[in-house]
Design a protein around this motif. Sequence first.
Motif, PDB file in Angstrom:
ATOM      1  N   GLY A  31      26.893   6.372  55.800  1.00 40.68           N
ATOM      2  CA  GLY A  31      26.772   5.693  54.522  1.00 40.68           C
ATOM      3  C   GLY A  31      25.455   5.978  53.835  1.00 40.68           C
ATOM      4  O   GLY A  31      25.400   6.184  52.620  1.00 40.68           O
ATOM      5  N   VAL A  32      24.361   6.011  54.604  1.00 42.46           N
ATOM      6  CA  VAL A  32      23.031   6.278  54.047  1.00 42.46           C
ATOM      7  C   VAL A  32      22.942   7.708  53.535  1.00 42.46           C
ATOM      8  O   VAL A  32      22.427   7.969  52.450  1.00 42.46           O
ATOM      9  N   ARG A  34      25.604  10.200  53.223  1.00 42.75           N
ATOM     10  CA  ARG A  34      26.693  10.794  52.442  1.00 42.75           C
ATOM     11  C   ARG A  34      27.369   9.835  51.459  1.00 42.75           C
ATOM     12  O   ARG A  34      28.244  10.241  50.712  1.00 42.75           O
ATOM     13  N   GLY A  35      26.996   8.558  51.513  1.00 38.07           N
ATOM     14  CA  GLY A  35      27.553   7.607  50.565  1.00 38.07           C
ATOM     15  C   GLY A  35      28.690   6.780  51.134  1.00 38.07           C
ATOM     16  O   GLY A  35      29.222   7.058  52.212  1.00 38.07           O
ATOM     17  N   SER A  36      29.075   5.749  50.364  1.00 32.80           N
ATOM     18  CA  SER A  36      30.046   4.771  50.839  1.00 32.80           C
ATOM     19  C   SER A  36      31.446   5.359  51.021  1.00 32.80           C
ATOM     20  O   SER A  36      32.199   4.927  51.889  1.00 32.80           O
ATOM     21  N   GLU A  37      31.830   6.345  50.205  1.00 31.00           N
ATOM     22  CA  GLU A  37      33.165   6.935  50.341  1.00 31.00           C
ATOM     23  C   GLU A  37      33.314   7.671  51.669  1.00 31.00           C
ATOM     24  O   GLU A  37      34.348   7.590  52.330  1.00 31.00           O
ATOM     25  N   GLU A  40      33.610   5.133  54.366  1.00 31.62           N
ATOM     26  CA  GLU A  40      34.949   4.555  54.375  1.00 31.62           C
ATOM     27  C   GLU A  40      35.949   5.488  55.059  1.00 31.62           C
ATOM     28  O   GLU A  40      36.818   5.033  55.814  1.00 31.62           O
ATOM     29  N   SER A  62      27.296  -0.524  53.824  1.00 28.90           N
ATOM     30  CA  SER A  62      27.418   0.723  53.091  1.00 28.90           C
ATOM     31  C   SER A  62      27.994   0.484  51.701  1.00 28.90           C
ATOM     32  O   SER A  62      27.545   1.074  50.715  1.00 28.90           O
ATOM     33  N   SER A  63      28.972  -0.413  51.628  1.00 25.58           N
ATOM     34  CA  SER A  63      29.601  -0.713  50.347  1.00 25.58           C
ATOM     35  C   SER A  63      28.638  -1.376  49.377  1.00 25.58           C
ATOM     36  O   SER A  63      28.739  -1.200  48.166  1.00 25.58           O
ATOM     37  N   ARG A  65      25.709  -0.624  48.929  1.00 26.58           N
ATOM     38  CA  ARG A  65      24.977   0.443  48.254  1.00 26.58           C
ATOM     39  C   ARG A  65      25.843   1.090  47.167  1.00 26.58           C
ATOM     40  O   ARG A  65      25.369   1.884  46.386  1.00 26.58           O
ATOM     41  N   GLY A  66      27.095   0.839  47.176  1.00 26.49           N
ATOM     42  CA  GLY A  66      27.998   1.473  46.216  1.00 26.49           C
ATOM     43  C   GLY A  66      28.607   0.514  45.227  1.00 26.49           C
ATOM     44  O   GLY A  66      27.905  -0.271  44.604  1.00 26.49           O
TER      45      GLY A  66
END
Length: 215
Positions: A31-32, A34-37, A40, A62-63, A65-66
């Motif tokens: 999550g940090v 590559r991102g929340s997607e 997921e 993680s979410s 952050r998104g």
Amino acid sequence: MHRARCCEWISSNNAYTFSPGDPAVHLDLIGVVRGSEAAERYFDNLSEQEKDEKTYGALLNSSVRGLLKKTLHHMEKMKHKVYASSSLAYNNLMALYKKAGELEKIPEALSEMKTNGVAPNNFSYRIRINSFGERSDLVGMGKLLEEIESQPDISIDWATYSIVADQFIKANYKEKALTYMKLEEKIHGDAMGYNHLISLYAHLGEKDEMMRLWA
């Protein structure tokens, strides 16, 4: 090698067997980086046994952050599985509401928190107090602080008093602001706390108090 890539390389090459807590760490790293997607997608590929409180919690972090919509979706899943039983999940949700500018939903989350038997902590109340400040609702802020002070299991920290004092200073209520300078009692040698206190006294024009703290 980057920690997240290292984790993936170890996992894909079967060089290490993850212990029950490791998928949550792995998910958080993804999550940090590559991102929340991406987090997921990793979560969706976990076994049902691995989708426990820790991995749901890591996915919620993680979410946060998104996008708000995804966070609410995962929060509902956590409630359904009775994993939203700690203040952390609600605090993250309220922080996201604040970030998204949906301040009116913060008291709803705090109320739901209490209804579900989850005790708010210092950070929970600080988010709520901040939301009062952003809406310039000094009456609501004062009442909430009185409510917190009446609870023996909550020890208000200096940062919370600093926020309240600062809001009253901005509203030009000097005498009222001075009543919240009790934050000095909470600093306990914290240099950042003293810096905040000196700054507040500077805005109030209290030179004697500034010199006392500098001495």
